[in-house]
Enzyme design. Structure first.
Site, short mmCIF file in Angstrom:
data_model
loop_
_atom_site.label_atom_id
_atom_site.label_comp_id
_atom_site.label_asym_id
_atom_site.label_seq_id
_atom_site.Cartn_x
_atom_site.Cartn_y
_atom_site.Cartn_z
N SER A 46 0.88 -1.16 0.00
CA SER A 46 0.00 0.00 0.00
C SER A 46 0.92 1.21 0.00
O SER A 46 1.75 1.37 0.90
CB SER A 46 -0.89 -0.02 1.24
OG SER A 46 -1.87 0.99 1.15
N GLU A 47 0.80 2.07 -1.02
CA GLU A 47 1.86 3.07 -1.24
C GLU A 47 1.91 4.17 -0.18
O GLU A 47 2.85 4.97 -0.17
CB GLU A 47 1.76 3.66 -2.65
CG GLU A 47 0.53 4.51 -2.94
CD GLU A 47 -0.58 3.71 -3.60
OE1 GLU A 47 -0.63 2.47 -3.41
OE2 GLU A 47 -1.40 4.32 -4.30
N ASN A 48 0.92 4.21 0.71
CA ASN A 48 1.05 5.15 1.82
C ASN A 48 2.06 4.67 2.87
O ASN A 48 2.33 5.41 3.81
CB ASN A 48 -0.32 5.44 2.46
CG ASN A 48 -1.08 4.19 2.83
OD1 ASN A 48 -1.10 3.21 2.09
ND2 ASN A 48 -1.69 4.21 3.99
#
Lengths: 208, 231
Positions: A46-48
């Site tokens: 998840s790129e966060n």
């Protein structure tokens, strides 16, 4: 007949390989996590700032500090690791993520992808989509083959502002699977109950 | 030197200036410096530029500073959750510079690391690349992006010690470390200040060298998209 959302996600899950780190976009791509084959070791990014994304929490166990890139509450796994946004996009830009499965508004036969803005409509932003398509090893697009009005979304050239130029490797739609190759798109397979003629009729792009 | 302040207003005293560039941590409403944002609203500082991945929602996060028209410009990757933002932007009252999310994070990291610019593949062939220097390396085209050095960084962490060493919690880390790094002054708000030594030097996520002022307070920690499964 054509594939529905879940069948498209199930087909996209066949793109996964054991040991891969993968980023799934919002919408149909998120459903792909329901179809990871048993025994296959796939880690979702998840790129966060998270590797090893788990399922949605059960009611009452939501954690405001634990969300995915769509801002939805999620859970962690035993393998989970957390990191900051600079490192997260370092692994994306650095080619460490094997594949991204993303939604799209338009795809062109040269692999151009448009999925972030429609001129004249509210502009929300590209988020991490431009970084993902520029950086990951393989880009698979999952989307409906045509618009609500029946217009092909698989085009000779994109009409919308691009998210990335010549970045798409494979397109999975409700009508079938196509690869971006020299000179156009190559039909890999037609969806169950869809003939090659039907697929061709619904496609503006050059099919070879 | 004492880094701990009694309140967000005290920590911001003498730091705020009209027209300044503020880098803010957070992703969506997760890990945002909500106490410092409220104090900036109360201080009434104007014409602010924010480098922040998102702009909050109408009544939380940076959204509260949009309501009071204190923001002149946003540098963000995604602003879709804020109606007041859209109203001001379409009305020409607010400037917007879209940055791809990873480019924004790296601009902060680079700015804090003394790197004035870097080349990236992200955005090549898109509107993001227009007007930027292009350069080929090993047969691939890249564009030049600039590091960001902010006048002030405001971040949210889970725990701090009195020297400013920070530990974040889960995905609330997000943009907070790079935002902190790029600030000439960085103020961190935390849920808990713990005794020196209790965090463990190996477990520090952001060393206190990047953190100049610390406040502790109660956080609402609002959830933007509550999503659950049936057990």
């Amino acid at each position: 007949m054509a594939w529905d959302r879940n069948q498209m996600a199930a087909r996209a899950a066949q793109e996964l390989q054991d040991g891969w780190y993968v980023n799934l976009g919002i919408g149909i791509p998120t459903l792909v996590s329901n179809y990871i084959p048993d025994g296959m070791d796939v880690t979702l990014q998840s790129e966060n700032g998270m590797l090893g994304m788990g399922a949605f929490p059960i009611d009452g166990e939501e954690d405001a500090d634990l969300i995915n890139a769509g801002k939805q509450t999620i859970t962690e796994l035993e393998r989970t690791s957390y990191f900051d946004s600079a490192m997260s996009f370092g692994m994306i830009r650095g080619g460490k993520i094997a594949m991204a499965i993303l939604g799209a508004m338009e795809v062109a036969e040269n692999g151009d992808l448009a999925n972030w803005m429609i001129p004249g409509k509210l502009v929300k932003g590209m988020g991490g989509a431009m970084d993902l398509v520029a950086g990951v090893g393989r880009v698979v697009v999952v989307m409906d083959h045509t618009s609500k009005h029946g217009d092909s979304k698989v085009l000779k050239e994109c009409t919308l502002p691009l998210t990335g130029k010549a970045v798409v490797d494979r397109i999975i739609t409700n009508l079938g699977v196509m690869d971006v190759v020299e000179g156009g798109l190559k039909i890999v397979e037609c969806a169950e109950g869809v003939t090659e003629e039907e697929l061709r009729a619904a496609t503006e792009a050059t099919l070879i | 030197m004492k880094k701990i302040y009694g309140s967000a207003a005290e920590a911001l005293d003498g730091v705020l200036k009209d027209g300044m560039l503020i880098a803010a941590g957070g992703f969506g409403l997760c890990g945002i410096p909500e106490l410092l944002l409220s104090a900036i609203r109360d201080a009434g500082t104007k014409d602010l530029t924010f480098a922040s991945n998102n702009a909050g929602v109408d009544d939380f996060g940076i959204g509260i500073l949009l309501q009071t028209k204190q923001v002149k410009k946003m540098i963000s990757s995604y602003v879709g959750e804020n109606k007041e933002f859209m109203r001001q932007y379409l009305g020409g009252e607010l400037e917007l510079e879209f940055n791809p999310q990873g480019t924004l994070a790296e601009r902060m990291r680079a700015g804090g690391a003394g790197i004035p610019g870097f080349y990236t593949k992200t955005g090549v062939g898109t509107v993001i690349a227009e007007g930027k220097e292009h350069k080929d390396f090993d047969g691939e085209t890249y564009i030049l992006e600039r590091g960001i050095v902010a006048d002030l960084a405001i971040v949210k962490a889970w725990k701090a010690d009195d020297t400013g060493n920070l530990v974040f919690r889960k995905t609330a880390r997000n943009f907070n470390p790079p935002a902190a790094m790029c600030g000439k002054i960085c103020i961190a708000e935390v849920e808990e200040i713990v005794p020196r030594g209790s965090l463990g030097g190996d477990a520090i996520h952001l060393p206190g060298i990047y953190v100049h002022r610390i406040i502790q307070g109660e956080h609402e920690k609002r959830i933007e998209q509550r999503t659950v499964r049936t057990a």
